[in-house]
Enzyme design. Sequence first.
Site: not given
Lengths: 84, 412
Positions: B167, B305, B339
């Site tokens: 990520c 995030h 995501h």
Amino acid sequence: MEREEIQTTIINFIETNFEMSDIGLDDDLNAVHGFDSIDAIELLREIETLMKTKLTRDEEEAAMTIRTVRQIVDFIEKAMADRA
Amino acid sequence: MERRVVITGCSAITPIGCCKADILKNLESGTSGVGRIRDDELLVEQLNTSVFGTVDQDVAYDFPRKYRKTMGPVSFAACRVVDDVIEQSGLDRAVLSSGRTGVAFGSSHGSTSVLKKVYQACFNAQSTEMFSLSAADYLKSMVHTTAVNITRMFGITGRVICSPSACTTSSQSIGFGYELIKFGVQDAMICGGSEEYDTTTVAVFDNLLACSTHYNDTPHKTPRPFDAERDGLVVGEGAGAVMLEEFESARKRGAPILGEVIGFSTNNNGGNLIMPDLAGVTQVLEMGLDSAQITADRIDFISAHATATRIGDVIEARAINNVYGNTPWVSGLKSYMGHTIAACGVIETILTLYMMEKGFIVPTLNLDQVDDRCAMIRHTPRLMETNIDYAAVQNFAFGGINTSLILKRFCG
């Protein structure tokens, strides 16, 4: 398989799969059409399909020095004759 | 010698659009890009989750075969957005091939669809399929496939950095590119990340009980960062790129300057590879401000995030509060698209640049009832018309890696 049939099959394969056109029998495939080692390996797999047999390591290494369609056809004819 | 680093091009392929106009329209209207997961004839029926951030628009990948032949879908998307940023920035071929322009780009894996083909060939006991693997399959599936396909297609001869850190892949790409220019190693860096449609990634998070499962019939209602009813993340696909350049050369060329990168930090939690860590996250946010040489009260907007996991959002909210208090507006942009893993850092950077230019901030989508444990920060309550002079984009990854990027509106 006759030489002319082999030649037509190889040229059709290159033009269709590698998006190259107007391929002359004696064109240097790399210099004129951008044919590279990735294409060469892919073409070897097609030659094996055409011949219905697997090429030996020595034959594959010899094939990597080939530059023209005429040489490819010579190579296939010899490999087929060796197996006859 | 430290040099200023500006952004002269940005482009993204996202579940809410593949061009600036569509992305802005969907942000402003609060339209989600999350939908039903596509059938992969492999794993989908075994998954608990049925949602995915999908790119449904057709994207033109009309590259010549000599470039296409070493690309899987992950590289197609990467090269598409890079083509866009090169055109926007106006950098010519001579500069790209000067050795002073580099690439920092990554993906979680190489092309996952090509990897599946490789594994299928390997595990077929009867197989002659092994010989069906083409010479290009390795080039498509190796982990640095995006970065080097970019160099090949655009003739880039400078440094190549590949940072596949899940990520934080693309936030590290931007950060490392920024540092190379700042300290004079390179003059321009093309930075970003790409994530191909991949259900194995979904399966991993699903097995960890990290995926959203309660909204399978209403995909647009998930993910729900910071919301009391959040139930996990939604995996998505996408890609994004930014062109970073040394300020003086960009200015002399008359390049469009979309914003400035003024700080970057990255660290590791030094322990658990999965669970977020308050001390590690707090530290990286502090280090980001130190790098930018500004105080916390200068930050107007934080792109969190915010994956919508139960623990992750709480830790992030506490870290934000520790460092920034409750002054800056905070939004979790994954709420619009899920995501996108390796692409999330650069996509969230680009969305922040768009909002910086337009003078508004969008709220976290689906944030209907703030979780009490996430309530100590200033959640953006609705679309706010307000200037963003300074913004922080923060990302955290499996493996314990954390990043913070500090952006500044360009003022000359």
